[in-house]
Motif scaffolding. Structure first.
Motif, PDB file in Angstrom:
ATOM      1  N   GLN A  46      -6.363   2.219  -2.270  1.00  0.00           N
ATOM      2  CA  GLN A  46      -4.973   1.834  -2.366  1.00  0.00           C
ATOM      3  C   GLN A  46      -4.140   1.932  -1.140  1.00  0.00           C
ATOM      4  O   GLN A  46      -3.530   0.845  -0.807  1.00  0.00           O
ATOM      5  CB  GLN A  46      -4.311   2.532  -3.675  1.00  0.00           C
ATOM      6  CG  GLN A  46      -2.936   2.191  -3.665  1.00  0.00           C
ATOM      7  CD  GLN A  46      -2.001   2.726  -4.695  1.00  0.00           C
ATOM      8  OE1 GLN A  46      -2.543   3.585  -5.529  1.00  0.00           O
ATOM      9  NE2 GLN A  46      -0.856   2.554  -4.972  1.00  0.00           N
ATOM     10  N   SER A  73       1.953   4.563  -7.417  1.00  0.00           N
ATOM     11  CA  SER A  73       3.019   4.349  -6.567  1.00  0.00           C
ATOM     12  C   SER A  73       3.007   5.266  -5.363  1.00  0.00           C
ATOM     13  O   SER A  73       3.200   4.956  -4.082  1.00  0.00           O
ATOM     14  CB  SER A  73       4.409   3.791  -7.044  1.00  0.00           C
ATOM     15  OG  SER A  73       4.923   5.006  -7.636  1.00  0.00           O
ATOM     16  N   GLU A 102      -1.554   2.693 -13.284  1.00  0.00           N
ATOM     17  CA  GLU A 102      -1.920   1.276 -13.557  1.00  0.00           C
ATOM     18  C   GLU A 102      -3.275   0.817 -13.093  1.00  0.00           C
ATOM     19  O   GLU A 102      -3.801   1.619 -12.396  1.00  0.00           O
ATOM     20  CB  GLU A 102      -0.857   0.351 -12.461  1.00  0.00           C
ATOM     21  CG  GLU A 102      -1.002  -1.197 -12.660  1.00  0.00           C
ATOM     22  CD  GLU A 102       0.224  -1.705 -11.732  1.00  0.00           C
ATOM     23  OE1 GLU A 102       0.099  -3.060 -11.870  1.00  0.00           O
ATOM     24  OE2 GLU A 102       0.819  -1.232 -11.037  1.00  0.00           O
ATOM     25  N   TRP A 107      -2.599  -4.633 -10.713  1.00  0.00           N
ATOM     26  CA  TRP A 107      -1.846  -4.327  -9.538  1.00  0.00           C
ATOM     27  C   TRP A 107      -2.096  -5.360  -8.265  1.00  0.00           C
ATOM     28  O   TRP A 107      -1.153  -5.982  -7.805  1.00  0.00           O
ATOM     29  CB  TRP A 107      -2.273  -3.050  -9.015  1.00  0.00           C
ATOM     30  CG  TRP A 107      -1.585  -2.409  -7.913  1.00  0.00           C
ATOM     31  CD1 TRP A 107      -0.309  -1.903  -7.745  1.00  0.00           C
ATOM     32  CD2 TRP A 107      -2.089  -2.510  -6.472  1.00  0.00           C
ATOM     33  NE1 TRP A 107       0.066  -1.520  -6.462  1.00  0.00           N
ATOM     34  CE2 TRP A 107      -0.967  -2.076  -5.749  1.00  0.00           C
ATOM     35  CE3 TRP A 107      -3.309  -3.052  -5.700  1.00  0.00           C
ATOM     36  CZ2 TRP A 107      -1.270  -1.537  -4.248  1.00  0.00           C
ATOM     37  CZ3 TRP A 107      -3.363  -2.572  -4.411  1.00  0.00           C
ATOM     38  CH2 TRP A 107      -2.548  -2.215  -3.629  1.00  0.00           C
TER      39      TRP A 107
END
Length: 159
Positions: A46, A73, A102, A107
Protein backbone atom coordinates in the motif's frame (compact mmCIF):
# COMPACT_ATOMS: atom_id res chain seq x y z
CA UNK A 1 1.44 -18.05 -16.92
CA UNK A 2 0.67 -19.17 -13.36
CA UNK A 3 -3.13 -19.22 -13.65
CA UNK A 4 -4.86 -22.59 -13.99
CA UNK A 5 -5.57 -23.74 -17.53
CA UNK A 6 -9.36 -23.74 -17.09
CA UNK A 7 -9.54 -20.05 -16.18
CA UNK A 8 -10.13 -17.48 -18.88
CA UNK A 9 -7.75 -14.51 -18.72
CA UNK A 10 -9.41 -11.21 -17.76
CA UNK A 11 -6.26 -9.09 -17.97
CA UNK A 12 -3.14 -8.85 -20.08
CA UNK A 13 0.15 -7.04 -19.88
CA UNK A 14 1.69 -6.14 -23.24
CA UNK A 15 5.33 -5.05 -23.31
CA UNK A 16 6.64 -2.76 -26.05
CA UNK A 17 8.85 -5.61 -27.31
CA UNK A 18 5.71 -7.64 -28.08
CA UNK A 19 5.80 -9.94 -25.04
CA UNK A 20 2.33 -10.70 -23.68
CA UNK A 21 1.41 -11.94 -20.21
CA UNK A 22 -2.15 -13.06 -19.44
CA UNK A 23 -3.73 -13.26 -16.00
CA UNK A 24 -6.65 -12.29 -13.77
CA UNK A 25 -7.68 -8.66 -13.61
CA UNK A 26 -8.70 -6.94 -10.40
CA UNK A 27 -9.12 -3.37 -9.31
CA UNK A 28 -10.35 -0.97 -11.99
CA UNK A 29 -11.21 -2.05 -15.53
CA UNK A 30 -9.77 -0.44 -18.63
CA UNK A 31 -6.24 0.18 -19.83
CA UNK A 32 -3.25 2.01 -18.42
CA UNK A 33 0.03 2.68 -20.20
CA UNK A 34 3.21 3.21 -18.20
CA UNK A 35 6.77 2.17 -17.50
CA UNK A 36 7.15 -1.24 -15.84
CA UNK A 37 9.29 -1.58 -12.73
CA UNK A 38 9.61 -4.09 -9.91
CA UNK A 39 9.78 -4.08 -6.14
CA UNK A 40 11.14 -6.92 -4.00
CA UNK A 41 9.74 -5.81 -0.62
CA UNK A 42 7.90 -8.40 1.47
CA UNK A 43 5.62 -5.78 3.04
CA UNK A 44 4.36 -2.30 2.28
CA UNK A 45 2.43 -2.76 -0.98
CA UNK A 46 0.00 0.00 0.00
CA UNK A 47 2.84 2.38 0.82
CA UNK A 48 4.54 1.53 -2.49
CA UNK A 49 1.37 2.19 -4.50
CA UNK A 50 0.92 5.59 -2.81
CA UNK A 51 4.59 6.60 -2.97
CA UNK A 52 5.11 9.53 -5.40
CA UNK A 53 8.39 8.00 -6.62
CA UNK A 54 6.31 5.36 -8.48
CA UNK A 55 4.30 7.92 -10.48
CA UNK A 56 3.69 6.74 -14.03
CA UNK A 57 4.84 3.20 -13.33
CA UNK A 58 3.19 -0.20 -13.16
CA UNK A 59 4.80 -1.99 -10.21
CA UNK A 60 5.62 -5.70 -10.37
CA UNK A 61 5.74 -7.18 -6.87
CA UNK A 62 8.06 -10.19 -6.60
CA UNK A 63 6.74 -11.24 -3.18
CA UNK A 64 3.73 -13.50 -3.86
CA UNK A 65 1.44 -12.57 -0.94
CA UNK A 66 0.40 -9.08 -2.01
CA UNK A 67 -2.93 -8.01 -0.53
CA UNK A 68 -2.96 -10.49 2.34
CA UNK A 69 -2.91 -7.85 5.09
CA UNK A 70 -5.57 -5.64 3.51
CA UNK A 71 -5.74 -1.87 3.43
CA UNK A 72 -5.81 0.71 6.19
CA UNK A 73 -5.75 4.47 5.61
CA UNK A 74 -2.96 4.92 8.16
CA UNK A 75 -0.56 3.22 5.71
CA UNK A 76 -1.12 5.62 2.80
CA UNK A 77 1.91 7.72 1.86
CA UNK A 78 -0.40 10.09 -0.04
CA UNK A 79 -4.19 10.40 -0.40
CA UNK A 80 -4.26 8.53 -3.72
CA UNK A 81 -1.96 6.04 -5.43
CA UNK A 82 0.72 7.43 -7.71
CA UNK A 83 1.57 4.05 -9.25
CA UNK A 84 -0.42 3.44 -12.42
CA UNK A 85 -0.99 -0.28 -11.84
CA UNK A 86 0.07 -3.48 -10.14
CA UNK A 87 1.37 -6.89 -11.24
CA UNK A 88 1.28 -9.81 -8.76
CA UNK A 89 1.85 -13.55 -8.78
CA UNK A 90 -1.19 -14.64 -6.79
CA UNK A 91 -4.61 -13.07 -6.65
CA UNK A 92 -5.14 -11.17 -3.38
CA UNK A 93 -6.69 -13.16 -0.56
CA UNK A 94 -9.03 -12.03 2.18
CA UNK A 95 -7.13 -9.74 4.59
CA UNK A 96 -5.65 -11.38 7.66
CA UNK A 97 -4.64 -8.27 9.63
CA UNK A 98 -6.76 -6.92 12.44
CA UNK A 99 -5.87 -3.44 11.15
CA UNK A 100 -7.46 -4.01 7.72
CA UNK A 101 -10.42 -1.81 6.89
CA UNK A 102 -10.66 -2.72 3.22
CA UNK A 103 -9.53 -5.33 0.71
CA UNK A 104 -6.94 -4.53 -1.96
CA UNK A 105 -9.11 -5.07 -5.08
CA UNK A 106 -11.92 -2.65 -4.13
CA UNK A 107 -9.36 -0.11 -2.89
CA UNK A 108 -7.63 -0.18 -6.29
CA UNK A 109 -10.95 -0.03 -8.16
CA UNK A 110 -12.13 3.00 -6.17
CA UNK A 111 -8.90 4.77 -7.10
CA UNK A 112 -8.92 3.83 -10.78
CA UNK A 113 -5.90 1.53 -10.62
CA UNK A 114 -5.66 -1.66 -12.67
CA UNK A 115 -4.02 -4.84 -11.42
CA UNK A 116 -3.22 -8.26 -12.84
CA UNK A 117 -2.64 -11.49 -10.92
CA UNK A 118 -1.49 -14.92 -12.02
CA UNK A 119 1.78 -13.67 -13.49
CA UNK A 120 5.21 -15.24 -13.13
CA UNK A 121 6.60 -12.09 -11.53
CA UNK A 122 10.12 -13.44 -11.15
CA UNK A 123 10.32 -14.15 -14.89
CA UNK A 124 8.97 -10.68 -15.58
CA UNK A 125 11.52 -9.17 -13.18
CA UNK A 126 14.35 -10.96 -14.97
CA UNK A 127 13.15 -9.42 -18.23
CA UNK A 128 13.15 -5.95 -16.65
CA UNK A 129 16.68 -6.48 -15.32
CA UNK A 130 17.95 -7.64 -18.71
CA UNK A 131 16.33 -5.05 -20.95
CA UNK A 132 15.62 -2.15 -18.60
CA UNK A 133 12.22 -0.79 -17.61
CA UNK A 134 9.98 -1.45 -20.61
CA UNK A 135 6.91 0.51 -21.56
CA UNK A 136 3.72 -1.50 -21.16
CA UNK A 137 -0.02 -1.46 -21.65
CA UNK A 138 -1.97 -3.15 -18.86
CA UNK A 139 -5.56 -4.01 -19.69
CA UNK A 140 -8.29 -5.41 -17.42
CA UNK A 141 -11.28 -6.58 -19.45
CA UNK A 142 -13.74 -8.79 -17.51
CA UNK A 143 -14.97 -10.38 -20.77
CA UNK A 144 -11.40 -11.38 -21.68
CA UNK A 145 -11.43 -9.57 -25.03
CA UNK A 146 -8.18 -7.72 -25.84
CA UNK A 147 -7.12 -5.71 -28.88
CA UNK A 148 -3.50 -6.83 -28.77
CA UNK A 149 -2.39 -4.74 -31.76
CA UNK A 150 -3.76 -1.58 -30.14
CA UNK A 151 -2.24 -2.44 -26.76
CA UNK A 152 1.14 -3.02 -28.39
CA UNK A 153 0.89 0.29 -30.25
CA UNK A 154 0.03 2.07 -26.97
CA UNK A 155 3.00 0.48 -25.21
CA UNK A 156 5.35 1.43 -28.07
CA UNK A 157 3.96 4.96 -28.16
CA UNK A 158 4.33 5.67 -24.44
CA UNK A 159 6.60 8.63 -23.82
Amino acid sequence: MTMSSNQKPTACLVLADGSIFYGHGFGATGTTVAELCFNTAMTGYQEIMTDPSYAGQVVTFTFPHIGNTGITSEDDETADPFAAGMVVKWDPTEPSSWRAREELAPWLAARGRIAIGGIDTRRLTRAIRQQGAPHVALCHSPDGVFDLEDLLAQAKGFA
